[in-house]
Design an enzyme around this catalytic site. Structure first.
Site, PDB file in Angstrom:
ATOM      1  N   ASN A  92     -14.891  -2.659  99.990  1.00  0.00           N
ATOM      2  CA  ASN A  92     -14.784  -1.296 100.524  1.00  0.00           C
ATOM      3  C   ASN A  92     -14.638  -1.244 102.044  1.00  0.00           C
ATOM      4  O   ASN A  92     -14.045  -0.307 102.576  1.00  0.00           O
ATOM      5  CB  ASN A  92     -16.031  -0.508 100.079  1.00  0.00           C
ATOM      6  N   SER A 144      -5.917   3.049  99.618  1.00  0.00           N
ATOM      7  CA  SER A 144      -5.777   4.408 100.158  1.00  0.00           C
ATOM      8  C   SER A 144      -4.447   4.976  99.677  1.00  0.00           C
ATOM      9  O   SER A 144      -3.517   4.210  99.395  1.00  0.00           O
ATOM     10  CB  SER A 144      -5.770   4.360 101.692  1.00  0.00           C
ATOM     11  N   TYR A 157      -2.705   0.557 109.449  1.00  0.00           N
ATOM     12  CA  TYR A 157      -3.611   0.934 108.354  1.00  0.00           C
ATOM     13  C   TYR A 157      -2.818   1.041 107.045  1.00  0.00           C
ATOM     14  O   TYR A 157      -3.213   0.477 106.018  1.00  0.00           O
ATOM     15  CB  TYR A 157      -4.278   2.269 108.703  1.00  0.00           C
ATOM     16  N   ALA A 159      -0.012  -0.335 106.313  1.00  0.00           N
ATOM     17  CA  ALA A 159       0.466  -1.670 105.927  1.00  0.00           C
ATOM     18  C   ALA A 159      -0.643  -2.450 105.217  1.00  0.00           C
ATOM     19  O   ALA A 159      -0.405  -3.102 104.192  1.00  0.00           O
ATOM     20  CB  ALA A 159       0.927  -2.435 107.167  1.00  0.00           C
ATOM     21  N   LYS A 161      -3.228  -1.234 103.572  1.00  0.00           N
ATOM     22  CA  LYS A 161      -3.586  -0.642 102.273  1.00  0.00           C
ATOM     23  C   LYS A 161      -2.486  -0.911 101.241  1.00  0.00           C
ATOM     24  O   LYS A 161      -2.766  -1.131 100.065  1.00  0.00           O
ATOM     25  CB  LYS A 161      -3.877   0.850 102.432  1.00  0.00           C
ATOM     26  N   ILE A 190     -11.290  11.915 102.135  1.00  0.00           N
ATOM     27  CA  ILE A 190     -12.685  11.942 101.685  1.00  0.00           C
ATOM     28  C   ILE A 190     -13.592  12.181 102.910  1.00  0.00           C
ATOM     29  O   ILE A 190     -13.430  11.521 103.939  1.00  0.00           O
ATOM     30  CB  ILE A 190     -13.076  10.591 101.028  1.00  0.00           C
TER      31      ILE A 190
HETATM   32  N1  LIG Z   1     -12.503   8.566 104.199  1.00  0.00           N
HETATM   33  C1  LIG Z   1     -11.272   8.628 103.754  1.00  0.00           C
HETATM   34  O1  LIG Z   1     -10.630   9.700 103.791  1.00  0.00           O
HETATM   35  C2  LIG Z   1     -10.615   7.405 103.185  1.00  0.00           C
HETATM   36  C3  LIG Z   1      -9.359   7.580 102.593  1.00  0.00           C
HETATM   37  C4  LIG Z   1      -8.722   6.481 102.030  1.00  0.00           C
HETATM   38  C5  LIG Z   1      -9.343   5.250 102.046  1.00  0.00           C
HETATM   39  N2  LIG Z   1     -10.557   5.098 102.649  1.00  0.00           N
HETATM   40  C6  LIG Z   1     -11.131   3.762 102.648  1.00  0.00           C
HETATM   41  O2  LIG Z   1     -12.435   3.787 102.115  1.00  0.00           O
HETATM   42  C7  LIG Z   1     -13.211   2.729 102.669  1.00  0.00           C
HETATM   43  C8  LIG Z   1     -14.521   3.298 103.187  1.00  0.00           C
HETATM   44  O3  LIG Z   1     -14.212   4.200 104.241  1.00  0.00           O
HETATM   45  P1  LIG Z   1     -15.157   5.385 104.692  1.00  0.00           P
HETATM   46  O4  LIG Z   1     -14.324   6.600 104.732  1.00  0.00           O
HETATM   47  O5  LIG Z   1     -16.419   5.394 103.938  1.00  0.00           O
HETATM   48  O6  LIG Z   1     -15.374   4.961 106.217  1.00  0.00           O
HETATM   49  P2  LIG Z   1     -16.676   4.689 107.072  1.00  0.00           P
HETATM   50  O7  LIG Z   1     -16.173   4.385 108.429  1.00  0.00           O
HETATM   51  O8  LIG Z   1     -17.643   5.768 106.895  1.00  0.00           O
HETATM   52  O9  LIG Z   1     -17.250   3.374 106.378  1.00  0.00           O
HETATM   53  C9  LIG Z   1     -16.649   2.135 106.536  1.00  0.00           C
HETATM   54  C10 LIG Z   1     -17.738   1.083 106.535  1.00  0.00           C
HETATM   55  O10 LIG Z   1     -17.125  -0.202 106.736  1.00  0.00           O
HETATM   56  C11 LIG Z   1     -17.955  -0.931 107.627  1.00  0.00           C
HETATM   57  N3  LIG Z   1     -17.215  -1.980 108.303  1.00  0.00           N
HETATM   58  C12 LIG Z   1     -16.273  -1.846 109.278  1.00  0.00           C
HETATM   59  N4  LIG Z   1     -15.885  -3.051 109.700  1.00  0.00           N
HETATM   60  C13 LIG Z   1     -16.579  -3.975 108.978  1.00  0.00           C
HETATM   61  C14 LIG Z   1     -16.630  -5.389 108.971  1.00  0.00           C
HETATM   62  N5  LIG Z   1     -15.891  -6.118 109.813  1.00  0.00           N
HETATM   63  N6  LIG Z   1     -17.452  -6.002 108.094  1.00  0.00           N
HETATM   64  C15 LIG Z   1     -18.224  -5.274 107.245  1.00  0.00           C
HETATM   65  N7  LIG Z   1     -18.237  -3.934 107.220  1.00  0.00           N
HETATM   66  C16 LIG Z   1     -17.424  -3.289 108.089  1.00  0.00           C
HETATM   67  C17 LIG Z   1     -18.473   0.127 108.617  1.00  0.00           C
HETATM   68  O11 LIG Z   1     -19.620  -0.343 109.301  1.00  0.00           O
HETATM   69  C18 LIG Z   1     -18.728   1.297 107.710  1.00  0.00           C
HETATM   70  O12 LIG Z   1     -20.042   1.315 107.212  1.00  0.00           O
HETATM   71  C19 LIG Z   1     -12.331   2.089 103.753  1.00  0.00           C
HETATM   72  O13 LIG Z   1     -11.708   0.938 103.253  1.00  0.00           O
HETATM   73  C20 LIG Z   1     -11.304   3.166 104.026  1.00  0.00           C
HETATM   74  O14 LIG Z   1     -10.095   2.628 104.519  1.00  0.00           O
HETATM   75  C21 LIG Z   1     -11.204   6.157 103.214  1.00  0.00           C
END
Ligand SMILES: NC(=O)c1ccc[n+]([C@@H]2O[C@H](COP(=O)([O-])OP(=O)(O)OC[C@H]3O[C@@H](n4cnc5c(N)ncnc54)[C@H](O)[C@@H]3O)[C@@H](O)[C@H]2O)c1
Length: 252
Positions: A92, A144, A157, A159, A161, A190
């Site tokens: 994640n 994503s 980003y 690329a 995903k 989200i």
């Molecule tokens: N929020 C959205 O709208 C959305 C949409 C599509 C995809 N995503 C994907 O969902 C996933 C979670 O995103 P989110 O929205 O909860 O974001 P967020 O920023 O709240 O959480 C991401 C988490 O990843 C951790 N992280 C970052 N770099 C890291 C590393 N090097 N090692 C370990 N952990 C690390 C952060 O500390 C954080 O807790 C991500 O992969 C994101 O790309 C999110």
């Protein structure tokens, strides 16, 4: 879904201290899995484990930077020491920088690739060996909708995903004979700390809502529901797929 669909299973969730990862960790624990809550900040992970324990579950907090291969190897070892095996990996952890490509510092390009792509691949690499010998495994990559279509100012980003959707298919092919399912979930918009800033802007939020037939911004739990299904044996005959959870964004 069976309330205890994951009883006896052991899961690692990366990036689980907040946002979508935290919701996934809590949900898998609620479904009966022992959950390793792994992220950059161990104290935050401990708070999530406390919530898991408060609800009667079992967890382990680990400091894990997925750009550091030694830490990944250490996390796999510590998980096996504590719980004996790894059944489920939820990849994640991810980061987003939004900027025009020609203005983006190369160090930022490298960072997105290092976390979203290289780190995710290395986490899979280091759990697969144990899954193969157990002849069982579920890997769920959090991609994503930006892996399917362009998203404003997010070239690298997108690329990464898109690449996760692609490697999900290939690994499904490679690992099917070991009864390891590899799937992805592609979230839409989200509500999490990652995108908090632009959701706070009412105009931006309204412009996003126009693109979502379900009429609301997604919640981390919407993604956790999909992951719980793909981590369970109820999805045994699904592999190499990407489940889009976007309130209909991609249909517009
Ligand atoms: N929020 C959205 O709208 C959305 C949409 C599509 C995809 N995503 C994907 O969902 C996933 C979670 O995103 P989110 O929205 O909860 O974001 P967020 O920023 O709240 O959480 C991401 C988490 O990843 C951790 N992280 C970052 N770099 C890291 C590393 N090097 N090692 C370990 N952990 C690390 C952060 O500390 C954080 O807790 C991500 O992969 C994101 O790309 C999110």
């Amino acid at each position: 879904m069976n309330k205890y669909a994951l009883a006896g299973k052991v899961a690692i969730v990366t990036g689980a201290r907040r946002g979508i990862g935290k919701a996934i960790a809590l949900r898998l624990a609620r479904d009966g899995a022992k959950v390793v809550v792994a992220d950059l900040d161990k104290e935050d992970c401990e708070k999530v484990v406390k919530e898991i324990e408060g609800a009667g579950g079992e967890g382990l907090a680990l400091k894990l930077d997925i750009t550091n291969e030694e830490e990944i190897i250490g996390a796999v070892r510590k998980t096996k020491e504590k719980f004996g095996k790894i059944d489920i990996l939820v990849n994640n952890a991810g980061i987003l920088f939004q900027e025009e490509l020609d203005k983006m510092d190369t160090s930022k390009i490298d960072k997105i690739l290092a976390v979203n792509l290289r780190g995710t691949i290395l986490c899979a690499k280091h759990v697969i060996l144990g899954m193969k010998s157990n002849n069982y495994g579920k890997i769920v990559n959090i991609a994503s909708i930006a892996g399917f279509v362009g998203y404003d100012l997010s070239s690298i980003y997108c690329a990464t995903k898109g690449a996760l959707i692609s490697i999900t298919k290939e690994l499904a092919l490679e690992l099917g004979k070991y009864k390891i399912n590899v799937n992805a979930v592609a979230p839409g918009v989200i509500e999490t700390p990652m995108i908090k800033d632009f959701l706070e802007d009412e105009k931006t939020k309204a412009a996003l809502l126009v693109k979502i037939p379900c009429g609301r911004i997604g919640k981390p739990e919407d993604i956790a529901n999909a992951v719980a299904f793909l981590a369970s044996d109820e999805s045994e005959y699904i592999t190499g797929d990407t489940l889009v959870v976007d309130g209909g964004w991609l249909t517009v």
